[in-house]
Design a protein around this motif. Structure first.
Motif, mmCIF file in Angstrom:
data_model
loop_
_atom_site.group_PDB
_atom_site.id
_atom_site.type_symbol
_atom_site.label_atom_id
_atom_site.label_comp_id
_atom_site.label_asym_id
_atom_site.label_seq_id
_atom_site.Cartn_x
_atom_site.Cartn_y
_atom_site.Cartn_z
ATOM 1 N N SER A 77 0.560 -1.146 0.121
ATOM 2 C CA SER A 77 0.066 0.076 0.058
ATOM 3 C C SER A 77 0.891 1.103 0.017
ATOM 4 C CB SER A 77 -1.123 -0.141 1.233
ATOM 5 O OG SER A 77 -2.023 -1.075 1.175
ATOM 6 N N LYS A 78 1.905 1.177 0.828
ATOM 7 C CA LYS A 78 2.865 2.555 0.905
ATOM 8 C C LYS A 78 3.704 2.648 -0.369
ATOM 9 C CE LYS A 78 3.669 2.609 5.875
ATOM 10 N NZ LYS A 78 4.576 2.091 6.871
ATOM 11 N N ARG A 79 4.024 1.431 -0.999
ATOM 12 C CA ARG A 79 4.388 1.659 -2.371
ATOM 13 C C ARG A 79 3.816 2.050 -3.490
ATOM 14 N NH1 ARG A 79 4.972 -0.846 -6.597
ATOM 15 N NH2 ARG A 79 3.758 -2.709 -6.081
ATOM 16 N N VAL A 80 2.443 1.664 -3.428
ATOM 17 C CA VAL A 80 1.589 2.091 -4.539
ATOM 18 C C VAL A 80 1.174 3.355 -4.300
ATOM 19 C CG1 VAL A 80 -0.587 1.845 -5.646
ATOM 20 C CG2 VAL A 80 0.816 -0.144 -5.071
ATOM 21 N N SER A 81 0.993 3.730 -3.133
ATOM 22 C CA SER A 81 0.626 5.378 -2.665
ATOM 23 C C SER A 81 1.735 6.101 -2.832
ATOM 24 C CB SER A 81 -0.030 5.464 -1.301
ATOM 25 O OG SER A 81 0.938 4.946 -0.312
ATOM 26 N N LEU A 82 3.121 5.978 -2.752
ATOM 27 C CA LEU A 82 4.335 6.802 -2.773
ATOM 28 C C LEU A 82 4.420 7.524 -4.041
ATOM 29 C CD1 LEU A 82 6.891 7.977 -1.562
ATOM 30 C CD2 LEU A 82 8.037 5.751 -2.582
ATOM 31 N N PRO A 83 4.381 6.863 -5.205
ATOM 32 C CA PRO A 83 4.142 8.145 -6.430
ATOM 33 C C PRO A 83 2.861 8.732 -6.783
ATOM 34 C CG PRO A 83 4.582 5.371 -6.700
ATOM 35 C CD PRO A 83 4.046 5.513 -5.676
ATOM 36 N N LEU A 84 1.806 8.463 -6.230
ATOM 37 C CA LEU A 84 0.741 9.167 -6.561
ATOM 38 C C LEU A 84 0.786 10.594 -6.350
ATOM 39 C CD1 LEU A 84 -2.158 6.332 -5.231
ATOM 40 C CD2 LEU A 84 -1.257 6.904 -7.624
ATOM 41 N N CYS A 149 2.280 1.844 -16.256
ATOM 42 C CA CYS A 149 3.002 1.069 -15.049
ATOM 43 C C CYS A 149 3.249 1.699 -13.805
ATOM 44 C CB CYS A 149 4.185 0.587 -15.683
ATOM 45 S SG CYS A 149 5.301 -0.409 -14.952
ATOM 46 N N SER A 150 3.070 1.148 -12.876
ATOM 47 C CA SER A 150 3.258 1.911 -11.637
ATOM 48 C C SER A 150 4.487 0.903 -10.770
ATOM 49 C CB SER A 150 2.141 1.711 -10.536
ATOM 50 O OG SER A 150 1.532 0.301 -10.596
ATOM 51 N N GLY A 151 4.941 -0.133 -11.428
ATOM 52 C CA GLY A 151 6.090 -1.032 -10.788
ATOM 53 C C GLY A 151 5.611 -1.993 -10.201
ATOM 54 N N SER A 152 4.289 -2.660 -10.575
ATOM 55 C CA SER A 152 3.633 -3.887 -9.806
ATOM 56 C C SER A 152 3.868 -5.234 -10.810
ATOM 57 C CB SER A 152 2.229 -3.699 -9.600
ATOM 58 O OG SER A 152 2.175 -2.640 -8.526
ATOM 59 N N TYR A 153 3.919 -6.254 -10.403
ATOM 60 C CA TYR A 153 4.300 -7.616 -11.068
ATOM 61 C C TYR A 153 3.350 -7.598 -12.097
ATOM 62 C CZ TYR A 153 5.883 -12.334 -11.937
ATOM 63 O OH TYR A 153 6.361 -13.652 -12.278
ATOM 64 N N SER A 154 2.139 -7.231 -11.955
ATOM 65 C CA SER A 154 1.037 -7.429 -12.862
ATOM 66 C C SER A 154 1.009 -6.380 -13.717
ATOM 67 C CB SER A 154 -0.430 -7.468 -11.970
ATOM 68 O OG SER A 154 -0.506 -9.002 -11.385
ATOM 69 N N ASP A 155 1.670 -5.458 -13.766
ATOM 70 C CA ASP A 155 1.508 -4.405 -14.790
ATOM 71 C C ASP A 155 2.231 -4.586 -16.097
ATOM 72 O OD1 ASP A 155 0.438 -2.749 -13.039
ATOM 73 O OD2 ASP A 155 2.051 -1.496 -12.230
ATOM 74 N N PRO A 156 1.746 -3.788 -17.092
ATOM 75 C CA PRO A 156 2.265 -4.156 -18.519
ATOM 76 C C PRO A 156 3.838 -3.593 -18.485
ATOM 77 C CG PRO A 156 0.965 -2.345 -18.500
ATOM 78 C CD PRO A 156 0.716 -3.075 -17.147
ATOM 79 N N ALA A 157 4.629 -4.058 -19.394
ATOM 80 C CA ALA A 157 6.098 -3.535 -19.524
ATOM 81 C C ALA A 157 6.119 -2.139 -19.724
ATOM 82 C CB ALA A 157 6.720 -4.234 -20.953
ATOM 83 N N VAL A 158 7.149 -1.509 -19.615
ATOM 84 C CA VAL A 158 7.301 -0.009 -19.858
ATOM 85 C C VAL A 158 7.890 0.162 -21.252
ATOM 86 C CG1 VAL A 158 8.710 1.800 -19.076
ATOM 87 C CG2 VAL A 158 7.726 0.485 -17.364
#
Length: 257
Positions: A77-84, A149-158
C-alpha cells in the motif's frame, strides 16, 4: 511467465546505494535536464494522439523517478501510494501521477486496500476554467490499461510511445500482455489478469467478445487449443487473477539498451 515478456529485462529492485548511483550520475543529470524542459511544454497545441504518447511516457517516467529518489517501500500500500503524489512541473502547472491517471487520461491503475482506493477517489475532472483542462485527452482510451505502469508485478511492460504510431504501439502492448499472461486451466477455465477485465469493461466487451479478442491475439498453437475448447463447450468461465503488487518492472531490451 511466457510469450514476449519472457525475453524482456526484469527489474525486481532498485538499489539506493550511493556508490552504485554514482555510476549512472551522468545519465540521471541528463534525465533531470529533460524533466526541467517539461516546464516549457504547451499542451494546448497538441492533438489527441500526441497527448496520449506524451502523458503515458511522463506518467511512467515520473513513477520510476519516484522510486529512484525515495526507494521502494516494502509494504504494498505504501509503495503504490508513494508515487501518486509525486509531480512534475508541466507547462507551468504541478501535475501529479494521480492527476495524470484520473483527470488527464481517465485510467486509474489498481490499488491495494479499500482505504487507498477511497483516499484517491475524489475529483476526477478539472473544473471549467481550469487551465489544466486542455491537458486532458479528448476521450478515454481503454488500451491505456496496457501502457501505464506503476512498478507492480501484474503491470504491463514499460515502453516508449510515439505520437505517430501510438495506436499501433498500444495494440502491440495489448497483444503482448495477453500472450504473456494468458492461461488455460485444466477445468478448463481461461485465467487472465484483472487488467484485462478493466479493459473489457471500459471497451464494453461481452464475455463472448472478449474470448474472440483473446483468440485473435494468441499464437497459433494456443489459439487452436482455445478454439477446440469453445467448440466442445468445455470452457466454463473466465477467472480473473488478482493484481500482484509485488515490485517489478519489465523493460524491452531495445528500450533498456
Amino acid at each position: 511467465m511466457s510469450g514476449p515478456y519472457c525475453r524482456m529485462l526484469k527489474v525486481q529492485w532498485i538499489s539506493g546505494d550511493t556508490e552504485k548511483l554514482r555510476d549512472v550520475e551522468h545519465t540521471l543529470k541528463k534525465f533531470s535536464s529533460l524533466v526541467y524542459q517539461l516546464e516549457g511544454v504547451d499542451l494546448r497545441k497538441m492533438k489527441h494522439e500526441e497527448k496520449l504518447a506524451f502523458w503515458i511516457n511522463v506518467h511512467n517516467a515520473l513513477v520510476m523517478h519516484t522510486f529512484l529518489t525515495f526507494g521502494i517501500p516494502q509494504n504494498h500500500s505504501k509503495r503504490v501510494s508513494l508515487p501518486l503524489k509525486s509531480a512534475y512541473n508541466v507547462g507551468g502547472h504541478t501535475i501529479s501521477v494521480d492527476m495524470i491517471q484520473r483527470s488527464i487520461l481517465g485510467c486509474r491503475l489498481p490499488r491495494p486496500g479499500q482505504w487507498l482506493r477511497l483516499l484517491f477517489t475524489m475529483k476526477t475532472k478539472f473544473k471549467s476554467g481550469d487551465a489544466r483542462k486542455s491537458y486532458a485527452i479528448e476521450h478515454t482510451e481503454p488500451l491505456l490499461h496496457f501502457a501505464l505502469c506503476s512498478g507492480s508485478y501484474s503491470d504491463p511492460a514499460v515502453r516508449i510511445y510515439t505520437s505517430k504510431r501510438i495506436f499501433e504501439e498500444l495494440e502491440t502492448a495489448k497483444e503482448e500482455y495477453i500472450q504473456s499472461t494468458f492461461l488455460l486451466h485444466k477445468e478448463p477455465k481461461i485465467l487472465l489478469p484483472k487488467i484485462v477485465e478493466s479493459f473489457a469493461k471500459d471497451s464494453g466487451l461481452s464475455s463472448a467478445g472478449l474470448v474472440e479478442m483473446i483468440e485473435r491475439v494468441l499464437p497459433n498453437s494456443e489459439r487452436k487449443s482455445n478454439h477446440q475448447c469453445q467448440q466442445r463447450r468445455m470452457w466454463k468461465a473466465i477467472d480473473w487473477i488478482p493484481h500482484n503488487f509485488t515490485f517489478r518492472y519489465l523493460i524491452p531490451k531495445e528500450v533498456a539498451w
